[in-house]
Motif scaffolding. Structure first.
Motif, PDB file in Angstrom:
ATOM      1  N   TRP A 135       9.960  -3.702  -0.351  1.00 41.20           N
ATOM      2  CA  TRP A 135       8.600  -3.208  -0.122  1.00 41.20           C
ATOM      3  C   TRP A 135       8.624  -1.691  -0.038  1.00 41.20           C
ATOM      4  CZ3 TRP A 135       4.422  -6.074  -0.685  1.00 41.20           C
ATOM      5  CH2 TRP A 135       4.523  -7.457  -0.540  1.00 41.20           C
ATOM      6  N   LEU A 136       7.777  -1.034  -0.849  1.00 39.57           N
ATOM      7  CA  LEU A 136       7.685   0.420  -0.883  1.00 39.57           C
ATOM      8  C   LEU A 136       6.240   0.862  -0.682  1.00 39.57           C
ATOM      9  CD1 LEU A 136       9.985   1.082  -3.970  1.00 39.57           C
ATOM     10  CD2 LEU A 136      10.582   1.360  -1.556  1.00 39.57           C
ATOM     11  N   LEU A 137       6.077   1.978  -0.007  1.00 38.73           N
ATOM     12  CA  LEU A 137       4.758   2.540   0.257  1.00 38.73           C
ATOM     13  C   LEU A 137       4.214   3.181  -1.018  1.00 38.73           C
ATOM     14  CD1 LEU A 137       2.730   3.059   2.562  1.00 38.73           C
ATOM     15  CD2 LEU A 137       3.948   5.196   3.005  1.00 38.73           C
ATOM     16  N   ALA A 138       3.024   2.753  -1.449  1.00 37.33           N
ATOM     17  CA  ALA A 138       2.452   3.237  -2.705  1.00 37.33           C
ATOM     18  C   ALA A 138       1.192   4.086  -2.492  1.00 37.33           C
ATOM     19  CB  ALA A 138       2.116   2.061  -3.620  1.00 37.33           C
ATOM     20  N   HIS A 139       0.489   3.887  -1.377  1.00 37.75           N
ATOM     21  CA  HIS A 139      -0.738   4.647  -1.127  1.00 37.75           C
ATOM     22  C   HIS A 139      -0.990   4.693   0.372  1.00 37.75           C
ATOM     23  CE1 HIS A 139      -4.785   6.242  -1.586  1.00 37.75           C
ATOM     24  NE2 HIS A 139      -5.237   5.261  -0.827  1.00 37.75           N
ATOM     25  N   ARG A 170       5.616 -10.300   8.183  1.00 32.86           N
ATOM     26  CA  ARG A 170       6.458  -9.713   9.236  1.00 32.86           C
ATOM     27  C   ARG A 170       7.150  -8.451   8.737  1.00 32.86           C
ATOM     28  NH1 ARG A 170       8.046 -14.853  10.261  1.00 32.86           N
ATOM     29  NH2 ARG A 170      10.013 -14.568   9.183  1.00 32.86           N
ATOM     30  N   GLU A 171       7.670  -8.497   7.501  1.00 38.81           N
ATOM     31  CA  GLU A 171       8.382  -7.337   6.955  1.00 38.81           C
ATOM     32  C   GLU A 171       7.435  -6.155   6.743  1.00 38.81           C
ATOM     33  OE1 GLU A 171      11.592  -5.036   5.268  1.00 38.81           O
ATOM     34  OE2 GLU A 171      11.302  -6.499   6.865  1.00 38.81           O
ATOM     35  N   VAL A 172       6.269  -6.396   6.175  1.00 39.34           N
ATOM     36  CA  VAL A 172       5.310  -5.307   5.960  1.00 39.34           C
ATOM     37  C   VAL A 172       4.845  -4.737   7.298  1.00 39.34           C
ATOM     38  CG1 VAL A 172       3.023  -4.721   5.051  1.00 39.34           C
ATOM     39  CG2 VAL A 172       4.607  -6.100   3.676  1.00 39.34           C
ATOM     40  N   LEU A 173       4.608  -5.580   8.292  1.00 37.44           N
ATOM     41  CA  LEU A 173       4.208  -5.105   9.613  1.00 37.44           C
ATOM     42  C   LEU A 173       5.318  -4.239  10.221  1.00 37.44           C
ATOM     43  CD1 LEU A 173       2.083  -5.103  11.866  1.00 37.44           C
ATOM     44  CD2 LEU A 173       3.170  -7.188  12.745  1.00 37.44           C
ATOM     45  N   ARG A 174       6.563  -4.669  10.076  1.00 42.23           N
ATOM     46  CA  ARG A 174       7.698  -3.879  10.582  1.00 42.23           C
ATOM     47  C   ARG A 174       7.749  -2.516   9.888  1.00 42.23           C
ATOM     48  NH1 ARG A 174      12.605  -2.340   9.202  1.00 42.23           N
ATOM     49  NH2 ARG A 174      12.620  -3.441   7.206  1.00 42.23           N
ATOM     50  N   LEU A 175       7.618  -2.502   8.563  1.00 46.66           N
ATOM     51  CA  LEU A 175       7.653  -1.242   7.813  1.00 46.66           C
ATOM     52  C   LEU A 175       6.487  -0.333   8.197  1.00 46.66           C
ATOM     53  CD1 LEU A 175       8.653  -2.699   4.356  1.00 46.66           C
ATOM     54  CD2 LEU A 175      10.089  -1.292   5.875  1.00 46.66           C
ATOM     55  N   HIS A 176       5.313  -0.920   8.371  1.00 44.77           N
ATOM     56  CA  HIS A 176       4.137  -0.152   8.803  1.00 44.77           C
ATOM     57  C   HIS A 176       4.402   0.523  10.143  1.00 44.77           C
ATOM     58  CE1 HIS A 176       0.351   0.491  10.881  1.00 44.77           C
ATOM     59  NE2 HIS A 176       0.617  -0.538  11.659  1.00 44.77           N
ATOM     60  N   ARG A 177       4.944  -0.207  11.092  1.00 50.34           N
ATOM     61  CA  ARG A 177       5.187   0.372  12.415  1.00 50.34           C
ATOM     62  C   ARG A 177       6.278   1.440  12.367  1.00 50.34           C
ATOM     63  NH1 ARG A 177       4.240  -5.133  15.971  1.00 50.34           N
ATOM     64  NH2 ARG A 177       1.949  -5.067  15.803  1.00 50.34           N
ATOM     65  N   GLU A 178       7.282   1.257  11.522  1.00 50.72           N
ATOM     66  CA  GLU A 178       8.284   2.312  11.319  1.00 50.72           C
ATOM     67  C   GLU A 178       7.624   3.561  10.735  1.00 50.72           C
ATOM     68  OE1 GLU A 178      11.475   0.959   8.845  1.00 50.72           O
ATOM     69  OE2 GLU A 178      12.367  -0.271  10.426  1.00 50.72           O
TER      70      GLU A 178
END
Length: 146
Positions: free
Chosen positions: A128-132, A13-21
Protein backbone atom coordinates in the motif's frame (compact mmCIF):
# COMPACT_ATOMS: atom_id res chain seq x y z
CA UNK A 1 -17.03 2.87 4.83
CA UNK A 2 -15.63 1.03 7.82
CA UNK A 3 -16.39 1.84 11.42
CA UNK A 4 -12.97 1.34 13.02
CA UNK A 5 -14.63 0.20 16.26
CA UNK A 6 -15.77 -3.05 14.59
CA UNK A 7 -13.53 -6.01 13.63
CA UNK A 8 -11.55 -5.09 10.52
CA UNK A 9 -10.38 -7.18 7.58
CA UNK A 10 -6.65 -7.44 6.85
CA UNK A 11 -6.51 -4.71 4.17
CA UNK A 12 -8.50 -2.25 6.26
CA UNK A 13 -6.29 -2.92 9.30
CA UNK A 14 -3.16 -2.34 7.19
CA UNK A 15 -4.42 0.91 5.65
CA UNK A 16 -5.52 2.17 9.08
CA UNK A 17 -2.06 1.34 10.48
CA UNK A 18 -0.35 3.17 7.59
CA UNK A 19 -2.68 6.15 7.99
CA UNK A 20 -1.84 6.46 11.68
CA UNK A 21 1.89 6.18 10.94
CA UNK A 22 1.45 8.95 8.38
CA UNK A 23 -0.32 11.18 10.93
CA UNK A 24 2.54 10.51 13.38
CA UNK A 25 5.13 11.41 10.70
CA UNK A 26 3.40 14.80 10.35
CA UNK A 27 4.62 15.70 13.86
CA UNK A 28 8.34 15.90 13.11
CA UNK A 29 7.63 16.22 9.36
CA UNK A 30 9.65 13.06 8.75
CA UNK A 31 10.19 13.09 4.98
CA UNK A 32 11.96 9.71 5.08
CA UNK A 33 8.56 8.24 5.95
CA UNK A 34 7.14 9.77 2.78
CA UNK A 35 9.97 8.34 0.71
CA UNK A 36 9.12 4.86 2.03
CA UNK A 37 5.32 5.05 1.82
CA UNK A 38 4.36 7.27 -1.12
CA UNK A 39 4.17 6.55 -4.83
CA UNK A 40 7.53 7.59 -6.21
CA UNK A 41 6.93 7.98 -9.93
CA UNK A 42 7.50 11.43 -11.36
CA UNK A 43 4.49 13.61 -10.56
CA UNK A 44 2.35 10.69 -9.36
CA UNK A 45 1.74 11.93 -5.83
CA UNK A 46 -0.72 14.85 -5.75
CA UNK A 47 -0.87 16.72 -2.44
CA UNK A 48 -3.36 19.49 -1.56
CA UNK A 49 -1.65 20.99 1.46
CA UNK A 50 -3.09 22.74 4.49
CA UNK A 51 -1.24 25.90 3.40
CA UNK A 52 -3.55 26.08 0.38
CA UNK A 53 -0.93 25.05 -2.19
CA UNK A 54 -0.65 21.96 -4.40
CA UNK A 55 2.49 19.83 -4.41
CA UNK A 56 3.10 17.40 -7.27
CA UNK A 57 5.49 14.49 -6.89
CA UNK A 58 7.32 13.11 -3.90
CA UNK A 59 10.31 15.45 -4.35
CA UNK A 60 8.09 18.54 -4.22
CA UNK A 61 6.39 17.68 -0.91
CA UNK A 62 9.63 16.31 0.56
CA UNK A 63 11.31 19.68 -0.08
CA UNK A 64 8.49 21.43 1.79
CA UNK A 65 8.63 19.03 4.74
CA UNK A 66 12.43 19.28 4.99
CA UNK A 67 12.34 23.08 4.88
CA UNK A 68 9.59 23.32 7.49
CA UNK A 69 11.24 20.71 9.73
CA UNK A 70 14.45 22.75 9.72
CA UNK A 71 12.70 25.89 11.05
CA UNK A 72 10.06 24.36 13.33
CA UNK A 73 10.01 25.28 16.99
CA UNK A 74 9.51 21.68 18.19
CA UNK A 75 7.35 18.98 16.69
CA UNK A 76 3.93 19.73 15.30
CA UNK A 77 1.06 18.29 17.27
CA UNK A 78 -1.81 16.23 15.91
CA UNK A 79 -4.41 16.07 18.65
CA UNK A 80 -7.95 14.81 18.86
CA UNK A 81 -7.72 12.41 15.89
CA UNK A 82 -11.33 11.36 15.32
CA UNK A 83 -13.97 10.25 12.84
CA UNK A 84 -11.51 8.01 11.01
CA UNK A 85 -13.22 6.19 8.17
CA UNK A 86 -11.46 3.64 6.00
CA UNK A 87 -12.87 2.28 2.74
CA UNK A 88 -11.06 -0.38 0.71
CA UNK A 89 -12.20 -1.34 -2.79
CA UNK A 90 -9.83 -3.72 -4.52
CA UNK A 91 -6.38 -2.12 -4.74
CA UNK A 92 -7.53 1.38 -3.73
CA UNK A 93 -8.37 2.69 -0.28
CA UNK A 94 -9.33 6.06 1.11
CA UNK A 95 -9.22 7.39 4.64
CA UNK A 96 -11.06 10.45 5.92
CA UNK A 97 -10.62 11.98 9.36
CA UNK A 98 -10.67 15.08 11.52
CA UNK A 99 -8.08 16.31 13.99
CA UNK A 100 -6.47 19.40 15.44
CA UNK A 101 -3.09 20.42 14.02
CA UNK A 102 -0.74 22.80 15.77
CA UNK A 103 2.71 23.82 14.55
CA UNK A 104 5.14 26.71 14.90
CA UNK A 105 7.03 27.28 11.65
CA UNK A 106 9.09 30.20 12.94
CA UNK A 107 9.22 33.17 10.58
CA UNK A 108 6.97 31.36 8.05
CA UNK A 109 4.07 31.39 10.52
CA UNK A 110 2.11 29.00 12.66
CA UNK A 111 -1.03 26.93 12.46
CA UNK A 112 -3.37 26.03 15.30
CA UNK A 113 -6.81 24.90 14.15
CA UNK A 114 -9.08 22.02 13.36
CA UNK A 115 -8.39 20.26 10.10
CA UNK A 116 -9.79 17.50 7.95
CA UNK A 117 -7.79 15.06 5.93
CA UNK A 118 -8.32 12.63 3.08
CA UNK A 119 -5.71 10.10 2.02
CA UNK A 120 -5.87 7.87 -1.05
CA UNK A 121 -3.82 4.68 -0.87
CA UNK A 122 -3.05 2.37 -3.79
CA UNK A 123 -1.78 -1.19 -3.57
CA UNK A 124 1.11 -1.79 -5.98
CA UNK A 125 2.86 -5.14 -6.15
CA UNK A 126 1.27 -6.04 -2.80
CA UNK A 127 2.34 -2.84 -0.99
CA UNK A 128 0.00 0.00 0.00
CA UNK A 129 1.39 3.38 -1.09
CA UNK A 130 0.12 6.90 -0.51
CA UNK A 131 -1.11 8.38 -3.81
CA UNK A 132 -3.04 11.52 -2.80
CA UNK A 133 -3.45 13.72 0.27
CA UNK A 134 -5.91 16.55 0.79
CA UNK A 135 -5.84 18.70 3.93
CA UNK A 136 -8.08 21.66 4.68
CA UNK A 137 -9.26 23.58 7.71
CA UNK A 138 -12.37 22.34 9.43
CA UNK A 139 -14.99 24.90 10.33
CA UNK A 140 -17.88 23.03 11.97
CA UNK A 141 -21.51 24.07 11.91
CA UNK A 142 -21.37 26.06 8.68
CA UNK A 143 -24.64 26.08 6.73
CA UNK A 144 -25.90 22.91 8.38
CA UNK A 145 -22.60 21.01 8.18
CA UNK A 146 -20.95 19.32 11.11
Amino acid sequence: MTDVSTPLDEDTREVLRLHREFVDANGPLDSSHLQERAVLGQDELIWFNLNGSIYTGIDHITQLWDMLASIMGGEAMNADLRDERVTVVGDVAWVTYLNHYQADFGNVGSFNAGMRGTEIWQRRNGTWLLAHVHFSTHVPNQMGGR
